[in-house]
Design a protein around this motif. Sequence first.
Motif, PDB file in Angstrom:
ATOM      1  N   UNK A 235      50.067  42.404  47.010  1.00 19.70           N
ATOM      2  CA  UNK A 235      48.771  43.061  46.831  1.00 19.70           C
ATOM      3  C   UNK A 235      48.306  43.628  48.167  1.00 19.70           C
ATOM      4  N   UNK A 236      48.262  44.950  48.319  1.00 19.97           N
ATOM      5  CA  UNK A 236      47.772  45.528  49.579  1.00 19.97           C
ATOM      6  C   UNK A 236      46.267  45.353  49.695  1.00 19.97           C
ATOM      7  N   UNK A 237      45.723  45.399  50.909  1.00 23.76           N
ATOM      8  CA  UNK A 237      44.269  45.207  51.084  1.00 23.76           C
ATOM      9  C   UNK A 237      43.420  46.137  50.230  1.00 23.76           C
ATOM     10  N   UNK A 238      43.873  47.379  50.036  1.00 21.20           N
ATOM     11  CA  UNK A 238      43.070  48.347  49.276  1.00 21.20           C
ATOM     12  C   UNK A 238      42.905  47.954  47.821  1.00 21.20           C
ATOM     13  N   UNK A 239      43.790  47.087  47.303  1.00 25.35           N
ATOM     14  CA  UNK A 239      43.744  46.714  45.892  1.00 25.35           C
ATOM     15  C   UNK A 239      43.030  45.397  45.648  1.00 25.35           C
ATOM     16  N   UNK A 240      42.586  44.713  46.707  1.00 23.48           N
ATOM     17  CA  UNK A 240      41.980  43.391  46.536  1.00 23.48           C
ATOM     18  C   UNK A 240      40.569  43.481  45.969  1.00 23.48           C
ATOM     19  N   UNK A 241      39.786  44.444  46.424  1.00 23.43           N
ATOM     20  CA  UNK A 241      38.433  44.587  45.902  1.00 23.43           C
ATOM     21  C   UNK A 241      37.432  43.692  46.606  1.00 23.43           C
ATOM     22  N   UNK A 242      36.149  43.804  46.261  1.00 23.43           N
ATOM     23  CA  UNK A 242      35.095  43.041  46.939  1.00 23.43           C
ATOM     24  C   UNK A 242      34.941  41.637  46.368  1.00 23.43           C
ATOM     25  N   UNK A 243      34.071  40.898  46.989  1.00 23.46           N
ATOM     26  CA  UNK A 243      33.701  39.555  46.541  1.00 23.46           C
ATOM     27  C   UNK A 243      32.453  39.672  45.675  1.00 23.46           C
ATOM     28  N   UNK A 244      32.359  38.857  44.626  1.00 25.84           N
ATOM     29  CA  UNK A 244      31.185  38.885  43.766  1.00 25.84           C
ATOM     30  C   UNK A 244      30.024  38.189  44.469  1.00 25.84           C
ATOM     31  N   UNK A 245      28.979  38.948  44.746  1.00 26.23           N
ATOM     32  CA  UNK A 245      27.844  38.391  45.476  1.00 26.23           C
ATOM     33  C   UNK A 245      27.192  37.234  44.740  1.00 26.23           C
ATOM     34  N   UNK A 246      27.243  37.248  43.401  1.00 23.24           N
ATOM     35  CA  UNK A 246      26.629  36.177  42.613  1.00 23.24           C
ATOM     36  C   UNK A 246      27.623  35.078  42.256  1.00 23.24           C
TER      37      UNK A 246
END
Length: 324
Positions: A200-211
């Motif tokens: 999984x490249x960094x661009x495909x990881x996505x953000x963290x859910x703030x909630x």
Amino acid sequence: MAEQTATAVSRRVLADSVRRATKAPSLHNSQPWLFRIGDRTVDVHADRRRQLDVLDPASRELLISVGAAVFTLRLALRAAGWRPVALLFPEPSEPDLVARVTVPGRLAPTPVVEALSSAVEHRHTNRWPFARSVVPADDLAHLAEAARREGATLTVASAVSRNAILGLAGAADRRLRAQGGYRAELAHWTVPARHRHDGIPPAAIGPWDALETMPIRDFGLLQPQQDRAAVPFEPHPTITVLSTGGDHREQWVAAGQALQRVLLTATWLNLATTPISQPVEIPGLRVLLTDTATDRWAQMVLRLGYGRPAAATPRRPLSEVLLS
């Protein structure tokens, strides 16, 4: 549509179909498959060197991944105008020979085949927030039919079931993080490397859910909340459960074929998808998603919705996946 008698399928067509098969999804983009091209046949093997021993000690998800490749191979051959026939585990003495796909004759592709084939290059796991939009009932019916055609069942979770499933997924994620070797295994598949063709490249990881309601994997990052942007995800995601009758290697491969058909159908419908596998990776939690009375076993949880375009993940070249 009538089948035509035909000359033997060329090696070029078989090789091109194998190349398309490598676009299938797999756990952490591990791509645990190998292929051998013969005369009118393609053998699909499990590549045990790519099994995730911590997450998948029973190789269930490995065989789901291989099953997805088998479906994509079948689809590529159909789109090329051939009729593929897949036989699972054709040689009892070779347990890693998962499928033998033969091509007995020609058959013109249908509009559905062409639509699914066109979706192969555009299907990507989407780990970003989805829009707060309801997925139409007709689209969900199309997805359920896609699963049924491959011998599986896709069930849409009710509001109560959805919240319970997300709770199970969160609990599973916490248990997995505490498991020895888990973070190291995730890191193995996410460490950037030059010319790497998997993971999984960094661009495909996505953000963290703030909630922290959506169980998005941290992929081995030591400080995920700091290293990844934190954004709110949709509060009421559409959650579905893919299940099979029985829970043996044949059903795992069938689940993979159904999963890929569902994912490609979703892509064709402009839907984004995220497999949520944590709750089915811990046996004690997976059984809570399973109807043991009817022997319907949960194989995968899917999140569906409308999202921004997702980044593609790399694929191994033919030279790495073809057996001589």
